[in-house]
Design a protein around this motif. Structure first.
Motif, PDB file in Angstrom:
ATOM      1  N   ASN A  48       0.800  -1.215   0.074  1.00  0.00           N
ATOM      2  CA  ASN A  48      -0.077   0.038  -0.107  1.00  0.00           C
ATOM      3  C   ASN A  48       0.861   1.102  -0.015  1.00  0.00           C
ATOM      4  OD1 ASN A  48      -3.112  -0.290   0.070  1.00  0.00           O
ATOM      5  ND2 ASN A  48      -2.133  -2.035   1.355  1.00  0.00           N
ATOM      6  N   ILE A  77       2.131   1.506  -3.568  1.00  0.00           N
ATOM      7  CA  ILE A  77       0.979   1.955  -4.471  1.00  0.00           C
ATOM      8  C   ILE A  77       1.023   3.589  -4.463  1.00  0.00           C
ATOM      9  CG2 ILE A  77      -1.665   2.138  -4.790  1.00  0.00           C
ATOM     10  CD1 ILE A  77      -1.690  -0.668  -3.882  1.00  0.00           C
ATOM     11  N   ASN A 122       2.337   6.167  -7.335  1.00  0.00           N
ATOM     12  CA  ASN A 122       1.234   7.262  -8.112  1.00  0.00           C
ATOM     13  C   ASN A 122       1.696   8.514  -7.848  1.00  0.00           C
ATOM     14  OD1 ASN A 122      -1.168   7.612  -9.128  1.00  0.00           O
ATOM     15  ND2 ASN A 122      -2.145   7.821  -7.189  1.00  0.00           N
ATOM     16  N   ILE A 173       1.431  -0.522 -10.489  1.00  0.00           N
ATOM     17  CA  ILE A 173       0.329  -0.179  -9.461  1.00  0.00           C
ATOM     18  C   ILE A 173      -0.730  -1.105  -9.700  1.00  0.00           C
ATOM     19  CG2 ILE A 173      -1.490   1.502  -8.961  1.00  0.00           C
ATOM     20  CD1 ILE A 173       0.721   3.572  -9.435  1.00  0.00           C
ATOM     21  N   ASP A 174      -1.476  -1.419 -10.883  1.00  0.00           N
ATOM     22  CA  ASP A 174      -2.308  -2.356 -10.983  1.00  0.00           C
ATOM     23  C   ASP A 174      -2.121  -3.697 -10.601  1.00  0.00           C
ATOM     24  OD1 ASP A 174      -3.764  -0.329 -12.223  1.00  0.00           O
ATOM     25  OD2 ASP A 174      -3.226  -0.961 -14.098  1.00  0.00           O
ATOM     26  N   LEU A 188      -0.398  -4.360  -7.953  1.00  0.00           N
ATOM     27  CA  LEU A 188      -0.240  -4.427  -6.265  1.00  0.00           C
ATOM     28  C   LEU A 188      -1.699  -4.025  -5.966  1.00  0.00           C
ATOM     29  CD1 LEU A 188       2.876  -1.992  -5.707  1.00  0.00           C
ATOM     30  CD2 LEU A 188       2.725  -4.404  -5.296  1.00  0.00           C
ATOM     31  N   ILE A 189      -2.389  -3.411  -6.624  1.00  0.00           N
ATOM     32  CA  ILE A 189      -3.891  -3.311  -6.184  1.00  0.00           C
ATOM     33  C   ILE A 189      -4.686  -4.646  -6.437  1.00  0.00           C
ATOM     34  CG2 ILE A 189      -6.079  -2.221  -6.895  1.00  0.00           C
ATOM     35  CD1 ILE A 189      -4.445   0.371  -7.591  1.00  0.00           C
ATOM     36  N   ARG A 240      -5.055  -5.219  -2.404  1.00  0.00           N
ATOM     37  CA  ARG A 240      -6.126  -4.182  -1.901  1.00  0.00           C
ATOM     38  C   ARG A 240      -7.452  -4.855  -1.998  1.00  0.00           C
ATOM     39  NH1 ARG A 240      -4.927   2.057  -3.256  1.00  0.00           N
ATOM     40  NH2 ARG A 240      -3.429   2.272  -1.435  1.00  0.00           N
TER      41      ARG A 240
END
Length: 121
Positions: A13, A16, A20, A89-90, A92-93, A97
């Protein structure tokens, strides 16, 4: 109920948000500790009991279980966690998340916690 926040969720997190806002893929252990403490503080203030699970053993387990995502490196800023080449990022999300409780996710992206990473929204 108590929320246990592991190093892998904390690191993912944090990274991310750093990716970003700064387009960097590294976070120091010191930044992670401060970020995690603020996340716990936010949750506690809402009446939710939260505990960080940070230890050398849990960190080693993270690097073993997620060796395709994270690696430990030392930079000019200190020792920390970096993303491996090609992790987005995608990624990791999707991986870190999707299962989070709403209040925990909100604590991860709260301006007070993000300030500890130097990435206030």
């Amino acid at each position: 109920m108590c929320v246990y926040i592991g190093i892998e969720d904390l690191a993912a997190n944090a990274l991310i948000e750093i990716l970003n806002k700064k387009q960097e893929s590294f976070v120091t252990y010191a930044e992670l500790e401060a970020y995690g403490a603020e996340v716990v503080s936010i949750l506690n203030a809402q009446g939710e009991k939260a505990v960080l699970v940070l230890s050398r053993e849990s960190t080693n387990n993270m690097f073993r279980n997620y060796s395709d995502i994270f690696e430990e490196i030392e930079s000019d800023n200190g020792l920390g966690i970096a993303l491996k080449e090609g992790i987005t990022i995608d990624t990791l999300i999707d991986k870190f998340r999707g299962y989070l409780a709403w209040d925990v996710l909100l604590a991860f992206i709260d301006n007070k916690s993000l300030a500890k990473l130097g990435v206030v929204a």
